[in-house]
Design an enzyme around this catalytic site. Structure first.
Site, PDB file in Angstrom:
ATOM      1  N   TYR A 137      -8.348  25.450  44.768  1.00 59.11           N
ATOM      2  CA  TYR A 137      -6.882  25.451  44.795  1.00 59.11           C
ATOM      3  C   TYR A 137      -6.290  24.112  44.348  1.00 59.11           C
ATOM      4  O   TYR A 137      -5.158  23.783  44.667  1.00 59.11           O
ATOM      5  CB  TYR A 137      -6.377  25.775  46.216  1.00 59.11           C
ATOM      6  CG  TYR A 137      -6.655  27.195  46.676  1.00 59.11           C
ATOM      7  CD1 TYR A 137      -7.430  28.075  45.936  1.00 59.11           C
ATOM      8  CD2 TYR A 137      -6.117  27.668  47.868  1.00 59.11           C
ATOM      9  CE1 TYR A 137      -7.694  29.364  46.366  1.00 59.11           C
ATOM     10  CE2 TYR A 137      -6.364  28.967  48.311  1.00 59.11           C
ATOM     11  CZ  TYR A 137      -7.158  29.805  47.554  1.00 59.11           C
ATOM     12  OH  TYR A 137      -7.409  31.076  47.987  1.00 59.11           O
ATOM     13  N   LYS A 189     -22.211  29.206  47.108  1.00 62.95           N
ATOM     14  CA  LYS A 189     -22.455  30.146  46.006  1.00 62.95           C
ATOM     15  C   LYS A 189     -23.200  29.378  44.936  1.00 62.95           C
ATOM     16  O   LYS A 189     -22.929  29.490  43.739  1.00 62.95           O
ATOM     17  CB  LYS A 189     -21.101  30.703  45.495  1.00 62.95           C
ATOM     18  CG  LYS A 189     -21.210  31.865  44.537  1.00 62.95           C
ATOM     19  CD  LYS A 189     -21.817  33.115  45.140  1.00 62.95           C
ATOM     20  CE  LYS A 189     -22.099  34.145  44.075  1.00 62.95           C
ATOM     21  NZ  LYS A 189     -22.914  35.274  44.577  1.00 62.95           N
ATOM     22  N   ASP A 222     -21.081  36.072  49.385  1.00 61.15           N
ATOM     23  CA  ASP A 222     -21.160  37.536  49.428  1.00 61.15           C
ATOM     24  C   ASP A 222     -21.943  38.005  50.648  1.00 61.15           C
ATOM     25  O   ASP A 222     -21.568  38.973  51.324  1.00 61.15           O
ATOM     26  CB  ASP A 222     -21.726  38.113  48.120  1.00 61.15           C
ATOM     27  CG  ASP A 222     -22.762  37.209  47.452  1.00 61.15           C
ATOM     28  OD1 ASP A 222     -22.894  36.047  47.866  1.00 61.15           O
ATOM     29  OD2 ASP A 222     -23.448  37.661  46.524  1.00 61.15           O
ATOM     30  N   ASP A 246     -10.459  31.005  52.635  1.00 62.66           N
ATOM     31  CA  ASP A 246      -9.247  31.820  52.608  1.00 62.66           C
ATOM     32  C   ASP A 246      -9.610  33.306  52.696  1.00 62.66           C
ATOM     33  O   ASP A 246      -9.073  34.070  53.519  1.00 62.66           O
ATOM     34  CB  ASP A 246      -8.500  31.529  51.290  1.00 62.66           C
ATOM     35  CG  ASP A 246      -7.078  32.068  51.282  1.00 62.66           C
ATOM     36  OD1 ASP A 246      -6.636  32.595  52.317  1.00 62.66           O
ATOM     37  OD2 ASP A 246      -6.413  31.949  50.236  1.00 62.66           O
ATOM     38  N   ASP A 250      -9.584  36.254  56.258  1.00 59.56           N
ATOM     39  CA  ASP A 250      -8.877  37.529  56.393  1.00 59.56           C
ATOM     40  C   ASP A 250      -9.816  38.580  56.984  1.00 59.56           C
ATOM     41  O   ASP A 250      -9.395  39.432  57.769  1.00 59.56           O
ATOM     42  CB  ASP A 250      -8.338  38.013  55.035  1.00 59.56           C
ATOM     43  CG  ASP A 250      -6.855  37.681  54.862  1.00 59.56           C
ATOM     44  OD1 ASP A 250      -6.454  36.591  55.334  1.00 59.56           O
ATOM     45  OD2 ASP A 250      -6.111  38.486  54.275  1.00 59.56           O
TER      46      ASP A 250
END
Ligand SMILES: NC(=O)c1ccc[n+]([C@@H]2O[C@H](COP(=O)([O-])OP(=O)(O)OC[C@H]3O[C@@H](n4cnc5c(N)ncnc54)[C@H](O)[C@@H]3O)[C@@H](O)[C@H]2O)c1
Length: 354
Positions: A137, A189, A222, A246, A250
């Protein structure tokens, strides 16, 4: 009596409905603990944008600088692109005050139904720590041939050793402070992102070496998404980059019953600047103005604010009151299967505070 100055930005949509409820709870707990809160309200957000073409005025950040904390509702409007609202208000505040630790607890409270089968209250209790100032970001990039057929967009992630090291260290220190499972999970990752995530992994390992009594685990993002569903009870503190944190937070919000229960803190752990407290959810335009938004994420964010201000007992008291309302199950908003209004849920919390 000590007075804390709190900058309040209700923002958009349901933000204007939940923030007044959070203030009511703060006022009541303040009276009980012999402290007071001087609220400074700032009407920034989409209305400001429609009028002035900006989400907040020039110099806005300077106005916030001297407060003890910032209490934010949500920003976002269906008629304004999300990147404009986010980059016009939330991200500049997070960056200006170096709020590099975004802390998002996920607790399944007794009495709340998880969408995951077989989980009951107390089974899920972990925290997602998200790097909040750089990574994916960082807003580095640009367009070439903008709006033409051959358009190219370049978006670069920025990972610094300093930024990675400090967020990872914060996660380890939090695991010790929580005193629960003492386990830190790193989200990576590095199989596909051979630079940024390799630096992330190396930094994680070097910081981990300083905390021998904390268990560690490293998961590809993942696999982490899968394991948040498959074995959420195994997590304690999870640390990830801006984007990964982020998204994963959720998932962690919904497995504990509702987005309406997920609080968050944007912390400057060094306390050079004010920290900011807000629910994880957005402006929820689909339910805005109906008086049914769940205020508990905001009330629990207020509890995190008190903890940060050194009023740990008051913060815990608010959390206990919210948990008691949830456990009783009589007063709850529609997202939790109830019929109560936003105000009725806050009234119930105030009641429990005595
Ligand atoms: N921190 C922020 O200010 C923030 C965070 C996320 C999204 N947004 C913005 O909010 C707007 C809407 O985004 P979205 O719909 O993807 O996400 P959202 O979090 O606003 O809503 C997602 C879903 O969850 C429900 N929900 C959210 N909070 C709830 C609550 N407290 N009680 C009951 N139900 C609740 C909503 O009704 C909706 O169905 C967008 O403009 C987005 O950019 C802002």
């Amino acid at each position: 009596m000590k007075t804390f100055t709190i900058a309040v930005i209700p923002g958009d949509g349901v933000g204007t409905e939940i923030i007044p409820q959070g203030k009511r709870v703060l006022e009541k707990i303040g009276r009980k603990h012999d402290v007071s809160f001087a609220f400074q309200d700032f009407e920034w957000g989409s209305k400001h944008f429609f009028r002035w073409g900006k989400m907040m005025p020039d110099g806005a950040v300077d106005l916030l600088q001297s407060c003890d904390a910032i209490f934010l509702g949500a920003v976002g409007h269906p008629e304004i692109p999300d990147h404009t609202t986010l980059n016009g208000l939330l991200l500049p505040i997070r960056r200006a005050f170096d709020q590099y630790a975004n802390v998002r607890p996920a607790v399944l409270y007794p009495g709340v139904q998880s969408p995951l089968a077989g989980r009951k209250g107390g089974d899920i209790d972990f925290v997602v720590v998200r790097e909040n100032t750089e990574g994916e970001y960082a807003q580095v990039g640009g367009f070439v041939y903008q709006h033409q057929q051959e358009e190219v967009a370049i978006q670069t992630s920025v990972f610094t050793r300093r930024g990675t090291e400090r967020i990872v260290r914060f996660a380890f220190e939090l695991a010790i402070k929580r005193g629960k499972k003492k386990r830190v999970t790193s989200i990576t990752k590095s199989n596909a992102q051979g630079y940024s995530m390799v630096l992330w992994d190396r930094t994680f390992q070097s910081v981990a070496a300083e905390f021998q009594d904390v268990e560690t685990e490293s998961l590809l993002v993942d696999a982490a998404a899968m394991n948040f569903i498959r074995r959420p009870e195994s997590f304690d503190v999870v640390v990830g980059s801006n984007l990964f944190g982020d998204i994963l937070s959720d998932i962690s919000a919904i497995i504990v019953g509702s987005m309406g229960l997920a609080p968050s803190a944007n912390l400057d752990p060094q306390r050079r600047f004010p920290s900011m407290f807000e629910p994880v959810h957005g402006s929820a335009p689909d339910i805005a103005g109906k008086g049914v938004v769940n205020p508990l994420a905001t009330i629990l964010s207020a509890s995190m604010m008190l903890d940060h201000l050194g009023l740990e007992d008051a913060g815990r008291e608010i959390e206990r009151a919210a948990a008691a309302v949830l456990e009783e199950g009589k007063v709850r908003t529609p997202d939790l299967g109830g019929k109560s209004s936003t105000e009725e849920v806050s009234d119930a919390v105030l009641d429990k505070l005595g």
